[in-house]
Design an enzyme around this catalytic site. Structure first.
Site: not given
Length: 310
Positions: A121, A261, A288
């Site tokens: 991320s 996601d 995610h």
């Protein structure tokens, strides 16, 4: 802002599972090592998300040491076991601060000449920025669920929010406009998004909940750089992008993302288009955190990439 430490003493680590801290200017960075550094394979350095989260949700990657890959976890400054600085203003919390911290950690552990980065991320876009500087010791790069551009991320958040059940986004936007994002109603509406695009497991794993608890125990970094939620980025990162330098990444690169996601295919596509040596794996049943949602397949894909680095 602390700068990279130029004359830091190299730490000698003889036991797997060593924990400690590396000085970072007047502050410190906490780390954990699983496996043996300076063995036959480069260390896998895990750069967690947030910003303002901790290593906890990615602790499962430590199991790669069983396959001969030493793994380094660390908590970025501001959270977890690293220095907490809630009194610092927004101009302290910069992307450059975290780039300096990563460089400092690599030197402090004596692995700057031989390592692989795994960035998740925010940790992915940070790792991409690091890699674009062409560090000589970087052997490979894994960008997991990572945006290439926060302006593009915000565009995609509008798309995903529009697909939420009727009325949910209206509640979210009403609270965002009123500045009441700390209310229970906003949190409940946010969880509709999170359960669809952040973690689709019915019961969130303990290590993932631990990361969320750490963020809210000290939200200084997350609220300053990101904002109140994943989909309402109002902080200093809102204009940050690596689309201007992604083509400079020379290391072999693996892109990982989930079909559901919040880091949609559109926000990852620039990496695929710009990075010269790149491949992309999409996990069909994940959002995610495919490392938690499809752990066996995730491990298989990651190990295949690592073994291919030579």
């Amino acid at each position: 802002m602390p700068s990279s430490v130029e004359s830091i003493e190299v730490i000698t680590l003889s036991l797997p599972g060593a924990k400690g801290t590396v000085p970072f200017g007047e502050h410190h960075t906490w780390y954990r090592i699983t496996g043996e550094l300076h063995a036959d394979r480069p260390a896998l350095v895990v750069v967690h998300g947030g910003p303002g989260a901790t290593h906890d949700s990615l602790i499962g990657l430590a199991s790669l040491a069983e396959d001969g890959w030493p793994v380094v976890h660390y908590d970025q400054i501001g959270n977890g076991g690293s220095s907490h600085l809630p009194e610092r203003s927004a101009d302290f919390w910069t992307v450059q601060l975290f780039l300096d911290e990563l460089d400092n950690l690599l030197r402090g552990l004596g692995i700057a000449d031989d390592y692989v980065l795994f960035g998740h991320s925010w940790g992915g876009i940070l790792s991409a920025k690091h890699a674009a500087a062409k560090p000589k010791g970087l052997r490979g790069l894994v960008l997991a669920d990572a945006p290439a551009s926060y302006p593009l991320w915000l565009q995609e958040m509008d798309v995903l929010r529009a697909q939420l059940p009727p009325g949910v986004d209206d509640i979210l936007r009403r609270h965002e406009a009123a500045g009441t994002t700390d209310t229970q109603e906003y949190l409940d509406a946010s969880m509709v998004f999170y359960n669809k695009h952040v973690c689709r497991l019915n019961c969130w794993p303990r290590e993932y909940l631990a990361t969320f608890m750490e963020v809210y125990n000290d939200p200084t970094v997350y609220f300053t750089m990101n904002g109140p939620t994943e989909f309402h980025v109002t902080g200093t990162l809102r204009d940050f992008s690596v689309t201007d330098c992604a083509a400079d990444i020379e290391a072999p690169t693996l892109l990982l993302s989930g079909r559901h996601d919040e880091a949609t295919e559109a926000v990852i596509q620039p990496y695929h288009d710009l990075v010269p040596d790149v491949r992309w794996e999409i996990f069909e049943e994940s959002s995610h955190v495919p490392h938690l949602e499809e752990p066996e397949h995730f491990r298989e894909v990651l190990l295949q990439f690592l073994k291919g680095l030579g």
